[in-house]
Design an enzyme around this catalytic site. Structure first.
Site, short mmCIF file in Angstrom:
data_model
loop_
_atom_site.label_atom_id
_atom_site.label_comp_id
_atom_site.label_asym_id
_atom_site.label_seq_id
_atom_site.Cartn_x
_atom_site.Cartn_y
_atom_site.Cartn_z
N GLU A 43 -36.47 19.26 26.75
CA GLU A 43 -37.83 18.73 26.65
C GLU A 43 -37.84 17.35 25.97
O GLU A 43 -37.17 17.12 24.96
CB GLU A 43 -38.67 19.71 25.83
N LYS A 116 -47.61 21.27 30.42
CA LYS A 116 -47.43 22.34 29.43
C LYS A 116 -48.76 22.99 29.07
O LYS A 116 -49.71 22.32 28.69
CB LYS A 116 -46.75 21.76 28.19
N CYS A 153 -41.08 24.80 26.58
CA CYS A 153 -40.94 25.15 25.17
C CYS A 153 -41.90 26.26 24.73
O CYS A 153 -41.65 27.42 24.99
CB CYS A 153 -41.06 23.91 24.31
#
Length: 298
Positions: A43, A116, A153
């Site tokens: 990331e 995200k 993540c």
């Protein structure tokens, strides 16, 4: 048989974008040389992890999605090596910004973007200051080699994300990551406890429950934030699991490099058909999942 080889990578990052992109390219080339078809880079690898503090100077690190220089570079690399690259970057979308992944197919085509969904706000991870919650929903892509889902993540802590991607047909789940010991004073860094078992075990559960391999790439190294006097020790420990939640390969906590594993997609599909948990799902009974605290108000 329909075999595909996947790779996870890990590296330390500096504040030099060109240096980080060159390092990522070196790892991608190394993975491709080992036969990898789909290669996951960690990331936000263009810079150090800037969300240790809230600082408007770091907001300016975001770049537009269209004609993004790093993404364009990776498109050329994917085309040259004939590999699929899910690439993480900080997206400037005008009034707002996102933590975004561009999914690049083996011919250099951008198949689409994922923003995200889950944005943390915790000590050393002040991402809500920098990123708006993603608006794309969970997505899957038919790449040249496999149908893949990608989370970023903090998404990896939520079983709902993995399940939705699996329900949409993902054969493999990819997670670019930046996680380590929470920000601590620099002089306490040597005492920081890199306990990454909970992080790994959560994703291994996704693999087992959805019968899909998980590929996780994390960064390594100590990243110090001079303005705050703190630092994060990133865990590394990037890994690839099989479809029953067993780690096939795992990297250490401090070495840059790549790891690869090969799976037979036909075997994965046959196993998923034989273990009938998806058949026995009861979506009409899961209404509590649509609430924040578990209480349904009538």
């Amino acid at each position: 048989m329909k075999k595909v080889t996947v790779a996870c990578t890990q590296m330390a990052c500096s504040w030099d974008r060109d240096e980080n992109i060159a390092k990522a390219e070196r790892l991608i080339r190394e993975a491709a040389a080992k036969g990898a078809n789909i290669i996951q880079i960690q990331e936000l690898f263009e810079t150090q992890y800037f969300a240790q503090i809230e600082d408007y100077e770091y907001v300016d690190l975001a770049r537009p999605r269209k004609n993004n220089p790093m993404v364009e570079h990776m498109r050329g690399l994917a085309r040259e090596l004939k590999v699929v690259l899910p690439v993480s970057f900080y997206e400037d979308a005008g009034i707002v910004r996102y933590n975004t992944v561009a999914v690049i197919d083996a011919d250099g085509t951008i198949l689409g973007y994922y923003r995200k969904t889950h944005i943390p706000d915790d000590m050393g991870y002040y991402e809500k200051f920098y990123f708006s919650p993603g608006d794309t929903g969970f997505k899957v892509w038919d790449t040249k080699y496999a149908r893949i889902g990608v989370g970023v993540c903090w998404d990896q802590w939520f079983p709902e994300a993995a399940r939705i991607m699996s329900l949409k047909g993902a054969e493999m789940l990819f997670y670019p990551t930046a996680i380590g010991t929470f920000a601590v004073p620099e002089d306490e860094l040597d005492e920081a406890d890199a306990d990454y078992r909970h992080w790994q075990n959560t994703m291994l559960g996704h693999a087992a429950a959805n019968m899909a391999p998980v590929i996780a790439s994390n960064r390594i190294g100590d990243e110090k934030e001079p303005k705050a006097g703190t630092a994060i020790r990133f865990w590394g420990a990037s890994f690839i699991s099989d479809n029953i939640g067993e780690k096939v390969v795992e990297m250490d906590t401090e070495t840059e490099g790549v790891a690869v594993a090969t799976f037979d997609l036909d075997e994965l599909a046959a196993y998923r058909k034989e273990v009938v948990t998806f058949r026995d799902r009861r979506p009409e009974m899961y209404g509590h999942l649509l609430t924040m605290g578990g209480e349904l108000i009538e």
